[in-house]
Write an enzyme that holds these catalytic residues in place. Structure first.
Site, PDB file in Angstrom:
ATOM      1  N   ASP A 106       0.855  -1.184   0.000  1.00 39.97           N
ATOM      2  CA  ASP A 106       0.000   0.000   0.000  1.00 39.97           C
ATOM      3  C   ASP A 106       0.894   1.238   0.000  1.00 39.97           C
ATOM      4  O   ASP A 106       1.956   1.245   0.626  1.00 39.97           O
ATOM      5  CB  ASP A 106      -0.902   0.004   1.243  1.00 39.97           C
ATOM      6  CG  ASP A 106      -2.096   0.931   1.094  1.00 39.97           C
ATOM      7  OD1 ASP A 106      -3.216   0.417   0.949  1.00 39.97           O
ATOM      8  OD2 ASP A 106      -1.907   2.164   1.135  1.00 39.97           O
TER       9      ASP A 106
ATOM     10  N   THR B 139     -11.785   1.950  -7.406  1.00 38.89           N
ATOM     11  CA  THR B 139     -12.149   2.451  -8.732  1.00 38.89           C
ATOM     12  C   THR B 139     -13.277   3.446  -8.522  1.00 38.89           C
ATOM     13  O   THR B 139     -14.278   3.128  -7.896  1.00 38.89           O
ATOM     14  CB  THR B 139     -12.598   1.321  -9.668  1.00 38.89           C
ATOM     15  OG1 THR B 139     -13.612   0.537  -9.024  1.00 38.89           O
ATOM     16  CG2 THR B 139     -11.430   0.418 -10.014  1.00 38.89           C
TER      17      THR B 139
ATOM     18  N   THR C  81     -13.572  -3.711  -8.552  1.00 39.05           N
ATOM     19  CA  THR C  81     -14.667  -3.691  -9.512  1.00 39.05           C
ATOM     20  C   THR C  81     -14.312  -2.776 -10.675  1.00 39.05           C
ATOM     21  O   THR C  81     -13.919  -1.626 -10.484  1.00 39.05           O
ATOM     22  CB  THR C  81     -15.958  -3.216  -8.842  1.00 39.05           C
ATOM     23  OG1 THR C  81     -16.235  -4.052  -7.721  1.00 39.05           O
ATOM     24  CG2 THR C  81     -17.128  -3.295  -9.811  1.00 39.05           C
TER      25      THR C  81
ATOM     26  N   ARG D 131     -16.885  -9.781  -3.202  1.00 39.08           N
ATOM     27  CA  ARG D 131     -18.312  -9.904  -2.841  1.00 39.08           C
ATOM     28  C   ARG D 131     -18.441  -9.787  -1.324  1.00 39.08           C
ATOM     29  O   ARG D 131     -18.856 -10.729  -0.654  1.00 39.08           O
ATOM     30  CB  ARG D 131     -18.876 -11.233  -3.339  1.00 39.08           C
ATOM     31  CG  ARG D 131     -18.659 -11.510  -4.796  1.00 39.08           C
ATOM     32  CD  ARG D 131     -19.218 -12.861  -5.227  1.00 39.08           C
ATOM     33  NE  ARG D 131     -20.581 -12.756  -5.744  1.00 39.08           N
ATOM     34  CZ  ARG D 131     -21.353 -13.801  -6.030  1.00 39.08           C
ATOM     35  NH1 ARG D 131     -20.923 -15.025  -5.800  1.00 39.08           N
ATOM     36  NH2 ARG D 131     -22.572 -13.630  -6.514  1.00 39.08           N
TER      37      ARG D 131
ATOM     38  N   LYS E  90     -20.101  -8.932 -11.215  1.00 39.35           N
ATOM     39  CA  LYS E  90     -20.052  -7.941 -10.150  1.00 39.35           C
ATOM     40  C   LYS E  90     -20.857  -6.701 -10.493  1.00 39.35           C
ATOM     41  O   LYS E  90     -21.621  -6.169  -9.669  1.00 39.35           O
ATOM     42  CB  LYS E  90     -18.596  -7.558  -9.859  1.00 39.35           C
ATOM     43  CG  LYS E  90     -18.413  -6.469  -8.819  1.00 39.35           C
ATOM     44  CD  LYS E  90     -18.912  -6.895  -7.452  1.00 39.35           C
ATOM     45  CE  LYS E  90     -18.608  -5.849  -6.403  1.00 39.35           C
ATOM     46  NZ  LYS E  90     -19.084  -6.224  -5.066  1.00 39.35           N
TER      47      LYS E  90
ATOM     48  N   CYS F  39     -20.245   1.340  -3.925  1.00 40.12           N
ATOM     49  CA  CYS F  39     -20.521   0.400  -5.005  1.00 40.12           C
ATOM     50  C   CYS F  39     -21.714   0.790  -5.868  1.00 40.12           C
ATOM     51  O   CYS F  39     -21.566   1.239  -7.000  1.00 40.12           O
ATOM     52  CB  CYS F  39     -20.738  -1.009  -4.420  1.00 40.12           C
ATOM     53  SG  CYS F  39     -19.389  -1.608  -3.390  1.00 40.12           S
TER      54      CYS F  39
ATOM     55  N   TYR G 112     -23.790   6.148   5.149  1.00 37.87           N
ATOM     56  CA  TYR G 112     -24.697   5.715   4.096  1.00 37.87           C
ATOM     57  C   TYR G 112     -25.567   4.529   4.503  1.00 37.87           C
ATOM     58  O   TYR G 112     -26.604   4.269   3.883  1.00 37.87           O
ATOM     59  CB  TYR G 112     -23.936   5.408   2.800  1.00 37.87           C
ATOM     60  CG  TYR G 112     -23.307   4.034   2.709  1.00 37.87           C
ATOM     61  CD1 TYR G 112     -24.014   2.963   2.185  1.00 37.87           C
ATOM     62  CD2 TYR G 112     -21.997   3.816   3.121  1.00 37.87           C
ATOM     63  CE1 TYR G 112     -23.440   1.713   2.079  1.00 37.87           C
ATOM     64  CE2 TYR G 112     -21.415   2.571   3.023  1.00 37.87           C
ATOM     65  CZ  TYR G 112     -22.140   1.523   2.509  1.00 37.87           C
ATOM     66  OH  TYR G 112     -21.556   0.275   2.414  1.00 37.87           O
TER      67      TYR G 112
END
Length: 470
Positions: free
Chosen positions: A56, A113, A148, A181, A235, A289, A349
């Site tokens: 990282d 992403t 994803t 997932r 996905k 997502c 959220y």
């Protein structure tokens, strides 16, 4: 084939030998990205194989992990798993992604992403990481993308990027996709057992190798689909399915006034039929997502996608609908929204998760303050509030002032302890239909698991008006 395979791609000839090499640590695995999903994945890989490098670019994250600690909060089982794998030498972290690439034979990419302001998928982090991997790649290595991405990314983007950086022929290494997932708050469980793993390779060899490896870390089934593009589509389709179905629920909920019914009660009753599975309405769609995945299709491919675009528009408009509903109710009492004191409860959220990306509360708070409301915001899970408009207050400060309106945007469990009798003059907009479990919980029992209607709630509590709508 020898019982000592040289590369992961040799799984085509002897999957058991490759599995043994993987689980014994003979093949070293590098996991690129130690974020909220990357660290749990790296920890599980380390627990199974005993040989994982976590890579990282954030030096603080790397230092924390190498101290045997997790920087990711709210993940049951993660803290002890990180401590265990670091302390026994199975997991070590580094900021040197290039060195990790040179050392490992298996490369797992799980980096963010995002979407640009114009709705274009932003794969710049994936591009950067895969290019770095390419510079350190060896013949026979396997690269697995879990981030994803739009379908065809592995074939049209990752494969040529790595080939160019490595100087190897595209057939000399493997590229596969395995969709992440997992959900926040249950990552370890999801990685190990909750749902089948889906894998697909750019080549058959890569697909078989990925299938072999994931069979070693999950107690569930591993489904190898035809190719990487199919796996990528799985996905995205999962997220789009939820976005469209949430939009349906949200649109149905806007019929509350026209029909004069509790739409949630109707949905719950309709769902007792096997062929009906309407989701729960709410104030919008947040998270890392679902709000983004539709753009991976209709911004990338030549298809009209009217349903996906409409669903996105419906869900994007829900925060404004919430504010409009509140403004109408206040106007009925001759209170202008521009003069109103508003309490916004819940900023993350979803309940129980300290994440705010694309949270509907961001838009709700901004709209209210733009209209002139004096907004107090509270969330028991957050420490910083920079993304929101309004004045942050603590739970113990709730009763220090009176409110014209209250919006329950995210129904955290902590809100059940609120003494709602102290707010008996406020309009309460309950965006998730949690009135039976949150508002005045002490005053009545919920009705057979169905959200209590506004009328019933008014009868059973001292609150003058509760609006049960998204």
């Amino acid at each position: 084939m020898s019982n000592n395979p040289r590369t992961p791609l040799e799984a085509v000839d002897d999957p058991q030998a490759v599995s043994d090499a993987f689980t014994s640590g003979a093949f070293k695995t590098a996991v690129y990205g130690l974020g909220k999903m990357g660290l749990p994945l790296a920890s599980v890989f380390a627990d199974v194989t005993g040989a994982v490098i976590g890579a990282d670019i954030d030096g603080t994250v790397v230092e924390t992990v190498n101290n045997g600690q997790s920087h990711v909060t709210g993940e049951p089982g993660l803290d002890p798993l990180v401590a265990k794998t670091v302390n026994n030498g199975s997991l070590n972290a580094t900021t040197d992604l290039g060195a990790a690439a040179e050392t490992a034979q298996i490369h797992v990419v799980i980096v963010p992403t995002l979407i640009t302001d114009d709705g274009t998928p932003d794969l710049s982090i994936v591009d950067s990481v895969t290019e770095t991997i390419g510079h350190g790649l060896s013949d026979g290595d396997l690269v697995i993308i879990e981030s994803t991405v739009p379908p065809r990314t592995c074939t049209e983007r990752v494969l040529p990027t790595i080939a160019n950086a490595s100087g190897l022929d595209e057939s000399a290494f493997g590229i596969a996709f395995c969709p992440e997932r997992t959900k926040s708050g249950r990552a370890i469980k999801d990685i190990r057992r909750s749902w089948p793993k889906i894998v697909g390779g750019v080549s058959e060899e890569a697909g078989v190798a990925a299938e072999t490896l994931y069979q070693s870390i999950t107690e569930n089934e591993v489904i190898r689909v035809s190719d990487a593009t199919t796996a990528e589509s799985v996905k995205v389709f999962e997220g789009v399915h939820r976005d469209v179905n949430i939009a349906l629920a949200n649109e149905l909920a806007t019929y509350t006034e026209a029909l004069g019914i509790n739409v949630r009660e109707a949905i719950a009753a309709a769902n007792t039929q096997d062929e009906c599975d309407i989701l729960r309405p709410g104030p919008g769609v947040g998270g890392h997502c679902i709000p983004y995945y539709p753009y991976f299709l209709f911004q990338q491919f030549d298809a009209e996608s009217p349903l996906l675009r409409t669903a996105r528009s419906v869900n994007d408009d829900m925060p404004a609908h919430v504010v409009g509903l509140l403004a109408d109710r206040l106007a009925d009492r001759e209170i202008a929204i521009s003069d109103a004191n508003i309490l916004l409860l819940g900023l993350t959220y979803r309940p129980g998760v300290a994440e705010i990306r694309a949270s509907p509360s961001i838009s709700i708070s901004e709209t209210l303050t733009t209209l002139g409301s004096d907004v107090s915001i509270v969330d028991p899970l957050l420490e910083t509030y920079d993304a929101f408009s309004g004045t942050p207050i603590e739970m113990d400060e709730l009763y220090d002032r009176s409110y014209d309106g209250i919006v329950i945007a995210t129904p955290h469990e902590e809100f059940a302890a609120i003494d709602w009798n102290r707010f008996d003059s406020a309009v309460v907009v309950d965006t998730h239909g949690t009135a039976d479990t949150v508002v005045s919980k002490h005053a009545y029992e919920p009705l057979a698991g169905v959200a209590v209607s506004a009328e019933t709630l008014r009868e059973r509590s001292s609150i003058r008006e509760v609006v049960d709508a998204p």
